[in-house]
Motif scaffolding. Structure first.
Motif, mmCIF file in Angstrom:
data_model
loop_
_atom_site.group_PDB
_atom_site.id
_atom_site.type_symbol
_atom_site.label_atom_id
_atom_site.label_comp_id
_atom_site.label_asym_id
_atom_site.label_seq_id
_atom_site.Cartn_x
_atom_site.Cartn_y
_atom_site.Cartn_z
ATOM 1 N N LEU A 187 -37.572 -17.203 -16.992
ATOM 2 C CA LEU A 187 -38.934 -16.976 -17.479
ATOM 3 C C LEU A 187 -39.869 -18.093 -17.030
ATOM 4 N N LEU A 188 -39.399 -19.316 -17.105
ATOM 5 C CA LEU A 188 -40.197 -20.456 -16.665
ATOM 6 C C LEU A 188 -40.465 -20.376 -15.171
ATOM 7 N N GLY A 189 -39.478 -19.981 -14.392
ATOM 8 C CA GLY A 189 -39.673 -19.810 -12.951
ATOM 9 C C GLY A 189 -40.699 -18.733 -12.659
ATOM 10 N N ALA B 188 -25.965 -20.281 -23.602
ATOM 11 C CA ALA B 188 -26.016 -20.392 -22.139
ATOM 12 C C ALA B 188 -26.855 -19.265 -21.549
ATOM 13 N N LYS B 189 -26.668 -18.046 -22.077
ATOM 14 C CA LYS B 189 -27.454 -16.899 -21.603
ATOM 15 C C LYS B 189 -28.932 -17.101 -21.948
ATOM 16 N N ASP B 190 -29.199 -17.592 -23.160
ATOM 17 C CA ASP B 190 -30.578 -17.849 -23.570
ATOM 18 C C ASP B 190 -31.243 -18.876 -22.659
ATOM 19 N N MET B 191 -30.522 -19.949 -22.339
ATOM 20 C CA MET B 191 -31.078 -20.979 -21.462
ATOM 21 C C MET B 191 -31.331 -20.430 -20.065
ATOM 22 N N ALA B 192 -30.428 -19.599 -19.561
ATOM 23 C CA ALA B 192 -30.624 -18.988 -18.236
ATOM 24 C C ALA B 192 -31.863 -18.105 -18.246
ATOM 25 N N GLU B 193 -32.039 -17.332 -19.319
ATOM 26 C CA GLU B 193 -33.220 -16.480 -19.428
ATOM 27 C C GLU B 193 -34.501 -17.302 -19.527
ATOM 28 N N LEU B 194 -34.443 -18.402 -20.281
ATOM 29 C CA LEU B 194 -35.615 -19.269 -20.392
ATOM 30 C C LEU B 194 -35.976 -19.891 -19.047
ATOM 31 N N ARG B 195 -34.963 -20.310 -18.303
ATOM 32 C CA ARG B 195 -35.219 -20.873 -16.972
ATOM 33 C C ARG B 195 -35.818 -19.825 -16.042
ATOM 34 N N ARG C 173 -44.154 -20.085 -13.416
ATOM 35 C CA ARG C 173 -44.629 -20.979 -12.359
ATOM 36 C C ARG C 173 -45.069 -20.197 -11.130
ATOM 37 N N ASP C 174 -44.313 -19.143 -10.783
ATOM 38 C CA ASP C 174 -44.708 -18.313 -9.647
ATOM 39 C C ASP C 174 -46.033 -17.608 -9.912
ATOM 40 N N ALA C 175 -46.203 -17.076 -11.125
ATOM 41 C CA ALA C 175 -47.444 -16.386 -11.482
ATOM 42 C C ALA C 175 -48.618 -17.356 -11.457
ATOM 43 N N LYS C 176 -48.407 -18.563 -11.980
ATOM 44 C CA LYS C 176 -49.476 -19.567 -11.989
ATOM 45 C C LYS C 176 -49.856 -19.951 -10.565
ATOM 46 N N LYS C 177 -48.863 -20.118 -9.699
ATOM 47 C CA LYS C 177 -49.129 -20.462 -8.302
ATOM 48 C C LYS C 177 -49.905 -19.342 -7.611
#
Length: 101
Positions: A59-61, A50-57, A64-68
């Motif tokens: 990181l993905l966010g 659960a912690k890993d998935m939260a961290e991945l989300r 996306r912010d950096a790409k934008k």
């Protein structure tokens, strides 16, 4: 397997004398077992998943912010370059080159 097929199989089981509660329990148990196997194959069955998935989300966010931000920065530079070219074109067209010499 889709929900329609599962409903047909359960109806067939009831028609053949099986108890609906038993069939539902079997379907639920099979679903949980399948989900557990899938999570294990993905490496997400441990306590820290659960912690890993939260961290991945997170990181993905951030990605996306950096790409934008990068796209916006490039677009800003393109607009500035176009405006500079328009200004140079106007200066040449209006003869401001000769005045600067």
């Amino acid at each position: 397997m889709n929900g329609g097929l599962l409903a047909q199989l359960m109806a067939q089981g009831v028609a053949e004398g099986a108890d609906m509660a038993t069939l539902r329990a079997i379907a639920e148990e099979a679903g949980e077992l399948g989900a557990s196997r899938a999570l294990t194959r993905l490496g997400l069955a441990d306590a820290s998943a659960a912690k890993d998935m939260a961290e991945l989300r997170e990181l993905l966010g951030a990605w996306r912010d950096a790409k934008k931000s990068a796209v916006q920065a490039v677009a800003g530079w393109v607009v500035r370059m176009l405006l500079a070219l328009v200004m140079v074109g106007l200066a040449v067209k209006l003869g401001f080159w000769g005045l600067s010499k």
